[in-house]
Design a protein around this motif. Structure first.
Motif, short mmCIF file in Angstrom:
data_model
loop_
_atom_site.label_atom_id
_atom_site.label_comp_id
_atom_site.label_asym_id
_atom_site.label_seq_id
_atom_site.Cartn_x
_atom_site.Cartn_y
_atom_site.Cartn_z
N ASP A 103 0.83 -1.21 0.00
CA ASP A 103 0.00 0.00 0.00
C ASP A 103 0.86 1.26 0.00
OD1 ASP A 103 -2.45 -1.39 -0.04
OD2 ASP A 103 -2.40 -1.66 2.13
N LEU A 104 1.31 1.69 1.17
CA LEU A 104 2.09 2.92 1.27
C LEU A 104 3.50 2.74 0.69
CD1 LEU A 104 1.95 5.82 2.30
CD2 LEU A 104 2.82 5.00 4.50
N THR A 105 4.12 1.62 1.00
CA THR A 105 5.44 1.31 0.45
C THR A 105 5.38 -0.03 -0.28
OG1 THR A 105 6.16 0.21 2.49
CG2 THR A 105 6.73 2.55 2.25
N ALA A 106 6.30 -0.22 -1.19
CA ALA A 106 6.40 -1.50 -1.91
C ALA A 106 7.16 -2.49 -1.03
CB ALA A 106 7.13 -1.29 -3.23
N GLU A 107 6.56 -3.64 -0.78
CA GLU A 107 7.15 -4.65 0.10
C GLU A 107 7.40 -5.99 -0.59
OE1 GLU A 107 8.23 -3.81 3.02
OE2 GLU A 107 7.28 -1.83 3.04
N LYS A 108 6.58 -6.30 -1.62
CA LYS A 108 6.70 -7.58 -2.32
C LYS A 108 7.02 -7.30 -3.78
CE LYS A 108 2.59 -8.65 -0.75
NZ LYS A 108 1.30 -9.29 -0.63
N PHE A 109 7.88 -8.16 -4.36
CA PHE A 109 8.36 -7.93 -5.72
C PHE A 109 8.34 -9.23 -6.49
CE2 PHE A 109 10.15 -4.94 -2.78
CZ PHE A 109 9.86 -3.73 -3.39
N SER A 110 8.22 -9.11 -7.81
CA SER A 110 8.17 -10.30 -8.65
C SER A 110 8.70 -10.01 -10.04
CB SER A 110 6.72 -10.81 -8.74
OG SER A 110 6.64 -11.94 -9.58
N ASN A 111 9.14 -11.07 -10.69
CA ASN A 111 9.58 -11.02 -12.08
C ASN A 111 8.59 -11.78 -12.97
OD1 ASN A 111 11.49 -10.47 -14.17
ND2 ASN A 111 12.36 -12.51 -13.94
N LYS A 112 7.56 -12.34 -12.34
CA LYS A 112 6.63 -13.22 -13.02
C LYS A 112 5.59 -12.44 -13.83
CE LYS A 112 3.51 -17.03 -12.01
NZ LYS A 112 2.76 -17.73 -10.97
N VAL A 113 5.36 -12.89 -15.06
CA VAL A 113 4.32 -12.32 -15.92
C VAL A 113 2.98 -12.52 -15.23
CG1 VAL A 113 3.19 -12.46 -18.18
CG2 VAL A 113 5.67 -12.74 -18.02
N GLY A 114 2.18 -11.46 -15.16
CA GLY A 114 0.85 -11.54 -14.54
C GLY A 114 0.84 -11.37 -13.03
N SER A 115 1.99 -11.13 -12.42
CA SER A 115 2.06 -10.99 -10.95
C SER A 115 1.48 -9.67 -10.46
CB SER A 115 3.50 -11.11 -10.47
OG SER A 115 4.26 -9.99 -10.91
N ASN A 116 1.45 -8.65 -11.32
CA ASN A 116 1.00 -7.30 -10.94
C ASN A 116 1.78 -6.76 -9.74
OD1 ASN A 116 -0.81 -7.37 -13.03
ND2 ASN A 116 -2.52 -8.00 -11.75
N MET A 117 3.07 -7.10 -9.69
CA MET A 117 3.97 -6.59 -8.65
C MET A 117 5.11 -5.82 -9.31
SD MET A 117 4.49 -9.63 -5.92
CE MET A 117 3.15 -10.61 -5.32
N SER A 118 5.73 -4.97 -8.52
CA SER A 118 6.89 -4.21 -9.00
C SER A 118 8.11 -5.12 -9.06
CB SER A 118 7.19 -3.05 -8.04
OG SER A 118 6.13 -2.13 -8.04
N LYS A 144 18.76 -11.55 -14.32
CA LYS A 144 18.05 -12.82 -14.47
C LYS A 144 17.32 -13.17 -13.17
CE LYS A 144 18.55 -17.45 -16.18
NZ LYS A 144 19.37 -18.50 -16.71
N ASN A 145 16.08 -13.61 -13.31
CA ASN A 145 15.21 -14.01 -12.20
C ASN A 145 14.86 -12.87 -11.24
OD1 ASN A 145 15.15 -16.71 -13.14
ND2 ASN A 145 17.09 -17.11 -12.11
N VAL A 146 15.25 -11.65 -11.58
CA VAL A 146 14.91 -10.50 -10.74
C VAL A 146 13.98 -9.57 -11.53
CG1 VAL A 146 15.80 -8.45 -9.54
CG2 VAL A 146 17.06 -10.61 -9.42
N ASN A 147 14.38 -9.25 -12.78
CA ASN A 147 13.57 -8.32 -13.59
C ASN A 147 13.69 -8.55 -15.10
OD1 ASN A 147 16.04 -7.20 -14.36
ND2 ASN A 147 15.87 -5.47 -12.97
N ASN A 148 14.30 -9.66 -15.49
CA ASN A 148 14.53 -9.89 -16.92
C ASN A 148 13.25 -10.12 -17.73
OD1 ASN A 148 14.61 -12.48 -15.52
ND2 ASN A 148 15.10 -13.37 -17.50
N ASN A 149 12.11 -10.23 -17.08
CA ASN A 149 10.84 -10.36 -17.79
C ASN A 149 10.13 -9.02 -17.95
OD1 ASN A 149 10.88 -13.13 -18.29
ND2 ASN A 149 10.09 -13.61 -16.26
N ALA A 150 10.80 -7.93 -17.63
CA ALA A 150 10.17 -6.60 -17.69
C ALA A 150 9.56 -6.31 -19.05
CB ALA A 150 11.18 -5.52 -17.32
#
Length: 195
Positions: A103-118, A144-150
């Motif tokens: 909500d206020l801060t970003a806490e969860k992150f993903s590289n997965k397509v469709g995750s709707n996360m930063s 790789k595995n961090v943001n390579n699916n951007a």
């Protein structure tokens, strides 16, 4: 009557003295917070410069460096564009994170397509284009595995158009977005930080 008046004067002096001390203490605390904030920004900047050197083969434009600090809430300026030739911040702005990241801060992150996360880490700016949010800029994730699916996820910089959170994109106000893209498209390093 005189005693009451003198008592009132003494009370007022003590009250004003305490109030003045409180204001001085508040100012000192504010100064300490500001110094700590500047120190943290400097540390994030140094980390971004290290990462920029690591990925220099992807960079075509060394003049600018974009940093986003997700330790800060979306209500504060947490995106900076540095002119590395003058060591000045030329843009500072609020920037979104994905609604499923927090909500206020970003806490969860993903590289997965469709995750709707930063996503975090190192990116390079690509071309600009006109999309459903107006002028936008594509990004390539370098880790790789961090943001390579951007690119597959469609993670871009774009105008916020009244939204608070994104599906993973970096949204800023329209005028900031336009200037940022104009200066940094096609080969500028982007570093997204979270402690």
């Amino acid at each position: 009557m005189k005693k009451i008046f003198i008592g009132f004067i003494l009370f007022a002096l003590v009250f004003l003295s305490c109030s003045e001390k409180s204001v001085i203490e508040a100012d000192k605390q504010k100064s300490v917070i500001e110094v700590n904030k500047q120190e943290k920004i400097s540390n994030v900047y140094l980390k971004a410069k290290q990462e920029q050197k690591k990925y220099k083969k992807y960079i075509k434009k060394f003049k600018y460096l974009i940093i986003i600090d997700y330790d800060l809430p979306y209500t504060e300026d947490r995106l900076w564009v540095y002119n590395t030739e003058t060591n000045n911040i030329i843009i500072k702005s609020k920037v979104s994170h994905a609604h499923k990241s927090g909500d206020l801060t970003a806490e969860k992150f993903s590289n997965k397509v469709g995750s709707n996360m930063s996503s975090l880490g190192s990116f390079i700016t690509l071309n600009s284009y006109k999309g459903k949010f107006g002028i936008s800029m594509r990004l390539k994730g370098l880790e790789k595995n961090v943001n390579n699916n951007a690119l597959k996820r469609g993670i871009v910089f774009h105008d916020k158009k009244g939204y608070t959170w994104s599906l993973g994109c970096f949204m800023t106000e329209k005028t900031i977005n336009k200037k940022l893209i104009s200066l940094t498209k096609n080969g500028t390093f982007v570093y997204v930080h979270k402690t």
